[in-house]
Write an enzyme that holds these catalytic residues in place. Structure first.
Site, PDB file in Angstrom:
ATOM      1  N   CYS A 115      17.588  22.175  58.098  1.00  0.00           N
ATOM      2  CA  CYS A 115      18.495  23.111  58.495  1.00  0.00           C
ATOM      3  C   CYS A 115      19.046  23.392  59.576  1.00  0.00           C
ATOM      4  CB  CYS A 115      18.061  24.291  57.466  1.00  0.00           C
ATOM      5  SG  CYS A 115      17.768  23.994  55.836  1.00  0.00           S
ATOM      6  N   CYS A 165      13.594  25.038  58.534  1.00  0.00           N
ATOM      7  CA  CYS A 165      13.284  23.850  58.931  1.00  0.00           C
ATOM      8  C   CYS A 165      13.904  22.947  59.762  1.00  0.00           C
ATOM      9  CB  CYS A 165      12.805  23.042  57.409  1.00  0.00           C
ATOM     10  SG  CYS A 165      14.467  22.656  56.752  1.00  0.00           S
ATOM     11  N   GLU A 202      20.140  27.713  53.317  1.00  0.00           N
ATOM     12  CA  GLU A 202      20.917  27.776  54.453  1.00  0.00           C
ATOM     13  C   GLU A 202      21.765  26.318  54.508  1.00  0.00           C
ATOM     14  OE1 GLU A 202      17.655  27.812  54.483  1.00  0.00           O
ATOM     15  OE2 GLU A 202      16.876  27.595  56.343  1.00  0.00           O
ATOM     16  N   HIS A 254      18.223  23.650  50.197  1.00  0.00           N
ATOM     17  CA  HIS A 254      17.488  25.064  50.993  1.00  0.00           C
ATOM     18  C   HIS A 254      18.643  25.809  50.917  1.00  0.00           C
ATOM     19  CE1 HIS A 254      14.237  22.834  53.089  1.00  0.00           C
ATOM     20  NE2 HIS A 254      14.203  22.698  51.885  1.00  0.00           N
TER      21      HIS A 254
END
Length: 156
Positions: free
Chosen positions: A93, A90, A63, A61
């Site tokens: 993260c 999510c 981030e 992801h």
């Protein structure tokens, strides 16, 4: 410093525009269009976008990639960093934001299916944890959400 992050007129839109540009790059690469920007003391540190398909890694992801990049430089805590991301993070993260002691999270669109900063669950506000980054929600939310809607609509 945290109160300044939460104040209106602090340049959030400028940084989110940059995150949107990165999300568009993701879309052009057939990745889910999520972009992220890391800022420290008003200066750009790094940009990234989702790369789950490119890396064959469901954990790649935007981030997470940014946080991993900074932590690999032997920077232990991110308390003076602000992370701008086009989609609500999510649980994975958001957990990284707690453990790395991120100073502030600013995000665009909510994620009603997997958002862990208020939509499904709010891990950043859970008092069981010892760190709670400042959070600003909804910056350029319509543009951020629209990019995601268009991407998935084109896939159908």
């Amino acid at each position: 410093m945290i109160w300044e992050i939460l104040m209106p007129g602090n340049g959030h839109e400028r940084w989110m525009e940059l995150a949107l540009e990165e999300a568009r790059r993701a879309s052009d690469e057939n990745e889910i269009p999520v972009g992220a920007v890391l800022v420290q003391n008003g200066e750009l540190v790094a940009v990234e976008h989702n790369r789950t398909r490119q890396h064959s890694d469901p954990l790649a992801h935007a981030e997470k990639l940014l946080i991993d990049k900074i932590l690999s430089q032997k920077i232990k805590y991110l308390s003076d960093y602000s992370l701008y991301v086009t989609l609500e993070p999510c649980l994975m993260c958001a957990g990284m934001m707690i453990w790395s002691r991120l100073g502030a999270l600013i995000f665009g669109a909510p994620d009603p299916k997997a958002g862990a900063v208020g939509s499904v669950y709010n891990v950043l506000a859970d008092r069981a944890f010892n760190h709670h980054p400042a959070v600003v929600r909804g910056v350029l939310a319509e543009q951020c959400g629209g990019l995601l809607r268009d991407f998935f609509q084109d896939k159908r």
